[in-house]
Design a protein around this motif. Structure first.
Motif, PDB file in Angstrom:
ATOM      1  N   ALA A  37      37.336 -21.175  75.903  1.00 30.08           N
ATOM      2  CA  ALA A  37      38.557 -20.654  75.286  1.00 30.08           C
ATOM      3  C   ALA A  37      38.221 -19.752  74.104  1.00 30.08           C
ATOM      4  O   ALA A  37      38.855 -18.711  73.904  1.00 30.08           O
ATOM      5  CB  ALA A  37      39.455 -21.807  74.841  1.00 30.08           C
TER       6      ALA A  37
ATOM      7  N   PHE B 177      42.850 -18.102  80.777  1.00 26.94           N
ATOM      8  CA  PHE B 177      43.211 -19.454  80.339  1.00 26.94           C
ATOM      9  C   PHE B 177      43.768 -20.273  81.502  1.00 26.94           C
ATOM     10  O   PHE B 177      43.492 -21.460  81.627  1.00 26.94           O
ATOM     11  CB  PHE B 177      44.231 -19.409  79.207  1.00 26.94           C
ATOM     12  N   LEU B 178      44.559 -19.629  82.352  1.00 29.47           N
ATOM     13  CA  LEU B 178      45.099 -20.335  83.513  1.00 29.47           C
ATOM     14  C   LEU B 178      43.987 -20.746  84.473  1.00 29.47           C
ATOM     15  O   LEU B 178      44.041 -21.832  85.064  1.00 29.47           O
ATOM     16  CB  LEU B 178      46.135 -19.472  84.228  1.00 29.47           C
TER      17      LEU B 178
ATOM     18  N   ALA C 107      48.829 -21.399  77.672  1.00 28.18           N
ATOM     19  CA  ALA C 107      48.120 -20.152  77.938  1.00 28.18           C
ATOM     20  C   ALA C 107      48.915 -18.941  77.457  1.00 28.18           C
ATOM     21  O   ALA C 107      48.340 -17.967  76.984  1.00 28.18           O
ATOM     22  CB  ALA C 107      47.824 -20.023  79.435  1.00 28.18           C
TER      23      ALA C 107
ATOM     24  N   THR D 132      50.447 -23.584  81.561  1.00 27.99           N
ATOM     25  CA  THR D 132      51.025 -22.245  81.456  1.00 27.99           C
ATOM     26  C   THR D 132      51.616 -21.973  80.082  1.00 27.99           C
ATOM     27  O   THR D 132      51.368 -20.922  79.493  1.00 27.99           O
ATOM     28  CB  THR D 132      52.112 -22.064  82.534  1.00 27.99           C
TER      29      THR D 132
ATOM     30  N   VAL E 135      45.631 -14.593  79.176  1.00 27.60           N
ATOM     31  CA  VAL E 135      46.489 -15.548  79.894  1.00 27.60           C
ATOM     32  C   VAL E 135      45.939 -15.892  81.277  1.00 27.60           C
ATOM     33  O   VAL E 135      45.808 -17.080  81.603  1.00 27.60           O
ATOM     34  CB  VAL E 135      47.941 -15.039  79.961  1.00 27.60           C
TER      35      VAL E 135
END
Length: 93
Positions: free
Chosen positions: A6, A32-33, A42, A39, A29
């Protein structure tokens, strides 16, 4: 390991944002997903990072007297409404 990934994604997306001028969510995004982050988290992480960028810009512009304080109340109301509508749209989709 998730924290390191991350952090790396945040660093890369911040670098990308500084070059092209504001598209960290386009990079961060989806990554991160892929890491399995929920969700709503993210989507919120790049927005949270943008708060820091905005605060830094505020100090820079305040020092140069480039802020029109008379517009602040109306823009705050508009931002609050847009934030509520955006959050509801995100939750409903």
């Amino acid at each position: 390991m998730l924290l390191v990934a991350a952090f790396a994604i945040g660093l890369i997306s911040s670098f990308f944002t500084s070059i092209v001028g504001g598209a960290a969510g386009l990079v961060a995004v989806p990554l991160f997903l892929l890491l399995g982050i929920p969700t709503y988290t993210a989507v919120a992480l790049p927005k949270f990072g943008a708060v820091g960028i905005s605060i830094g810009s505020l100090f820079k512009f305040h020092g140069k007297n480039l802020i029109q304080w008379s517009l602040l109340p109306s823009l705050l109301v508009l931002a609050a409404i847009a934030g509520l509508v955006g959050a509801q749209a995100l939750l409903s989709t």
